[in-house]
Design an enzyme around this catalytic site. Sequence first.
Site, PDB file in Angstrom:
ATOM      1  N   TYR A  19      26.761  -5.338 -21.372  1.00 49.52           N
ATOM      2  CA  TYR A  19      27.092  -6.260 -22.448  1.00 49.52           C
ATOM      3  C   TYR A  19      27.870  -5.576 -23.573  1.00 49.52           C
ATOM      4  CZ  TYR A  19      24.311  -9.970 -20.403  1.00 49.52           C
ATOM      5  OH  TYR A  19      23.834 -10.946 -19.550  1.00 49.52           O
ATOM      6  N   LYS A  42      16.537  -0.076 -12.582  1.00 50.37           N
ATOM      7  CA  LYS A  42      17.084   0.145 -11.244  1.00 50.37           C
ATOM      8  C   LYS A  42      17.437   1.622 -11.106  1.00 50.37           C
ATOM      9  CE  LYS A  42      18.425  -1.580  -7.238  1.00 50.37           C
ATOM     10  NZ  LYS A  42      17.419  -1.931  -6.226  1.00 50.37           N
ATOM     11  N   ASP A  96      14.461  -5.177  -8.597  1.00 51.50           N
ATOM     12  CA  ASP A  96      14.411  -6.172  -7.531  1.00 51.50           C
ATOM     13  C   ASP A  96      12.982  -6.416  -7.072  1.00 51.50           C
ATOM     14  OD1 ASP A  96      14.808  -3.484  -6.734  1.00 51.50           O
ATOM     15  OD2 ASP A  96      15.265  -4.088  -4.696  1.00 51.50           O
ATOM     16  N   ASP A 154      18.274 -10.335 -18.793  1.00 53.04           N
ATOM     17  CA  ASP A 154      18.881 -11.659 -18.659  1.00 53.04           C
ATOM     18  C   ASP A 154      18.343 -12.359 -17.416  1.00 53.04           C
ATOM     19  OD1 ASP A 154      20.487 -13.770 -19.317  1.00 53.04           O
ATOM     20  OD2 ASP A 154      22.386 -12.742 -19.001  1.00 53.04           O
TER      21      ASP A 154
END
Length: 419
Positions: free
Chosen positions: A148, A218, A284, A308
Site C-alpha cells: 500500500y 507469509k 493462508d 485487508d
Amino acid sequence: MSKITIKDGILTVPDHPTIPFIQGDGIGADIWAPAKKVFDAAVEKAYGGARKIVLLEVLAGEKAFNETGKSLPEETLEAFKEYLVGIKGPLMTPVGGGIRSLNVALRQQLDLYTCLRPVRFYKGTPSPVNEPEKVDMHIFRENTEDIYAGIEFMAGTEEADKFRAFLKDEMGVTKVRFPESSSFGVKPVSQEGSERLIRASIEYALKHNLPSVTLVHKGNIMKFTEGGFKNWGYALAEREFGDKVFTIAQWNELKETNGKEAADKAKEEALKAGKLLVKDFIADAFLQDILLNPQDHSVVATLNLNGDYISDALAAMVGGIGIAPGGNINYNSGYAIFEATHGTAPDIAGQGKANPGSIILSGTLMLDYMGWTEAADMIREAMEKTIVNKTVTGDFARFMPEAKQLSTSEFGNTLISNL
C-alpha cells in the site's frame, strides 16, 4: 470549540469535544444522518446531558471536489490534526491521476499506522457459517507500509526499464520470468513500522484482558519482509513485555533445549498464571483456521495486505461489511479517524436502502477511544436487540424469514428506541 488533547499517550477529552466528520460519497449522506442521531441519543442517555459531541463537517471526495476543486483539501487534514479524533463515511477513489485512494491518503498523511477492525457476532445476524458466535477477534492491520506504499512501475515505461536493469545489473536478480513485459512493485516492511503496530496490539490485549495475540504473516516465502514482521514481533514481545507474555518463540527454544514435554509444561503454567500468549500463523493457513477454529484467535496483528483479506473474510462470517466497524489510529500522536468500512454503493444512493450499521458501530469504536464506553456499550446492545427483533435493512431482511424490512432512517430510529 473544545478540543481533545494528548499528553504522554493519554487522551484528555472535554465534555463537549469537537469531532470533524466527512459525510462521504454515494450512500454517505444516507447512512450519516441516522448515525448522527444514534450518537447523540446514546451520549444523551448515557450521561444525562452532561456530555455532547459537537460535529464539524470537513470535506473530502466528490463533495470536496465539487466545492473546492480538490478531492482532499489541506483544510480537512489540518482539521483532523487540530481536533485529533474524527469519523468519516465511504469515499470514492478519484478518477484519473493523482491520489489513488482517499482512504489510503488519509492514513498515510496522518500516519494512522493501525487499522483496528474488531469483528464479533451480533445475535440474530444472518451468517454463511454454522457457528459465527465463535468469532470475536480484534484485527490490528498495519496501515502505512507493505504494497500500500504505492511504489509501482508499469511495464513498458522508462521507470520499469530502469528498475529491471537495476535488479539485473546491480543486484544480480535472474528470477524475473518475463522481464520485458513485467510491471514491478516494491514491498517495504520496516522494523519500526512492525514494532509499533505489534506493540499496540499487545497493549490492547493486556488492557482488555484478552488471551492471545496472533502474528499473521507469509514469512515462509517472504522471509525478510513478512518473516521480519514475525521475528521483530516475537523479539519485541519478550523485550518490552517480559513476564506478562509467553511466546511460541520461547516455546520453540525450550523445546530445542529441554524437550517438548518441558516446553508444553512451561506454556501451560504461563497461561494458568494469566500470561498473554503470543503466537504466529502463516497467512493462508490462518484464513483456513478462522473457519475451523475461530475461537483460538483473539487479537490479530498483521501486515497491510493480509489485514485487508482477513478483515473482509471475518466480516463475511458475521454478517458482512455492512456492519463491520473500523478505525485508523496513531496511538502516539493520538490522531484517529473512524470509518465505514464498505464502499459508496452509488447504485442505491439516495434510496434509503443502505445499512448504516458500519458507520454506527465505527462510532462505538470512536466512543471507546474517547473513554465514553458507557455510550458505546449502549449502542452495541441496542444493535443486537434490533437485529434479534428482525427489524433490519434489506441486506439482512432477505436472509431472515419473517423479518421486517426497514429503510436506512427507520433502522436508525428503531435502534434509538432500543437504547
